[in-house]
Design an enzyme around this catalytic site. Structure first.
Site, PDB file in Angstrom:
ATOM      1  CB  SER A 140      39.113   9.707  44.329  1.00 17.83           C
ATOM      2  OG  SER A 140      38.634  10.343  42.892  1.00 17.83           O
ATOM      3  CE1 TYR A 154      46.069  13.823  42.106  1.00 13.02           C
ATOM      4  CE2 TYR A 154      44.077  15.179  41.969  1.00 13.02           C
ATOM      5  CZ  TYR A 154      44.998  14.373  42.830  1.00 13.02           C
ATOM      6  OH  TYR A 154      44.721  14.038  44.140  1.00 13.02           O
ATOM      7  CE  LYS A 158      43.917  11.016  43.275  1.00 17.61           C
ATOM      8  NZ  LYS A 158      43.915  10.042  44.093  1.00 17.61           N
TER       9      LYS A 158
END
Length: 283
Positions: A140, A154, A158
């Site tokens: 992650s 993003y 994650k």
């Protein structure tokens, strides 16, 4: 999990042609382990390794293709006779305001960060579950724990990976399968170059601070705190050593960002302690 000690372990690693993934493959091969390494370019992977590749199975795989992923896992077990560790590392950055992030941008990111991981897990988990042992490592980011402007897409990928991993850990613990979420900060790889950092097709002048952030991030290249050699080593140590904790924080910057998030969340919880029950049915 019980890590193999009487024979080489077999690792299946995605996203291996550069960065932490490349360094992880290099160190695993130097350990004498077997490695199936997926990448978009096996030529780039082989050129970058510079080590003995006798125990390497390089695989060109589109992680969005469920059948291709299943075939890659099958090729791994056919070649090495088993599977011990799965590392979901593939990914890329995207830096833009939410308003500037197009539909295709969102789908492409989540296809890699979430759908691709799910494809790998569906193919690999039956093997680990039936042998009642193994380890899943999902790479992650500290941006899976906290969010900053410009990184919304993003972070979304994650955050999804974090939730998936937490649930997975509870599901497979009874089968002897371990799960680790790796949360790196900024590492001195090419993640902050235009080779790995995607930018929006269209921008708006309404977000000059995002444009400044992009420029600052590109200038940061080569000055990041994280050492990929040490980072990959810590990942291997975590798996081989049998550490059962769910998370591996990599980098003092990651620790600082995550700590600040925890403190802010705790302050919110403390402030809500007396009012949270106001929406409950009366006792």
């Amino acid at each position: 999990m019980s890590f193999p000690t009487d024979c080489p372990a077999t690792w299946f690693v995605t996203g291996t042609s550069r960065g932490l993934g490349l360094e992880l493959v290099r160190q695993l091969l130097e350990r004498g382990d077997n490695v199936a390494a997926t990448t978009r370019s096996t030529e780039r992977l082989l050129a970058a390794l510079g080590t003995d590749t006798t125990r390497l199975l390089p695989l060109t795989v589109d992680l969005r293709d469920e059948a291709a992923v299943a075939q890659a896992v099958q090729q791994t077990t056919d070649r090495f006779g088993g599977l011990d560790v799965v590392v979901n590392n593939a990914g890329y950055g995207f830096l833009a305001a939410v308003e500037e992030t197009g539909d295709r941008d969102v789908r492409d990111m989540l296809d890699v960060q979430v759908v691709g991981v799910w494809n790998v897990l569906r193919a690999a988990l039956p093997i680990l579950r039936e042998q009642r042992g193994g380890h899943v490592v999902n790479v992650s980011s500290v941006l899976g724990l906290t969010s900053v402007p410009g990184w919304a897409l993003y972070c979304a990928g994650k955050y999804a990976l974090e939730g998936l991993s937490e649930a997975l850990a509870g599901e497979v613990a009874g089968f002897g399968v371990g799960v680790t979420i790796v949360e790196p900060g900024y590492f001195r790889t090419d993640f902050l170059t235009t080779d790995s950092l995607a930018l929006p097709e269209n921008t708006t002048p309404a977000y000059p601070e995002i444009r400044e952030m992009v420029e600052n991030h590109l200038k940061l290249q080569g000055n990041q705190l994280g050492d990929p050699v040490r980072g990959a080593r810590r990942m291997i140590e975590k798996v081989v050593g049998g550490d059962g904790s769910l998370r591996l924080i990599l980098g003092s910057d990651s620790h600082a960002y995550a700590s600040a998030k925890v403190q802010a969340l705790q302050a919110t919880l403390d402030a809500a302690a007396d009012t949270a029950s106001a929406s409950d049915f009366p006792a």
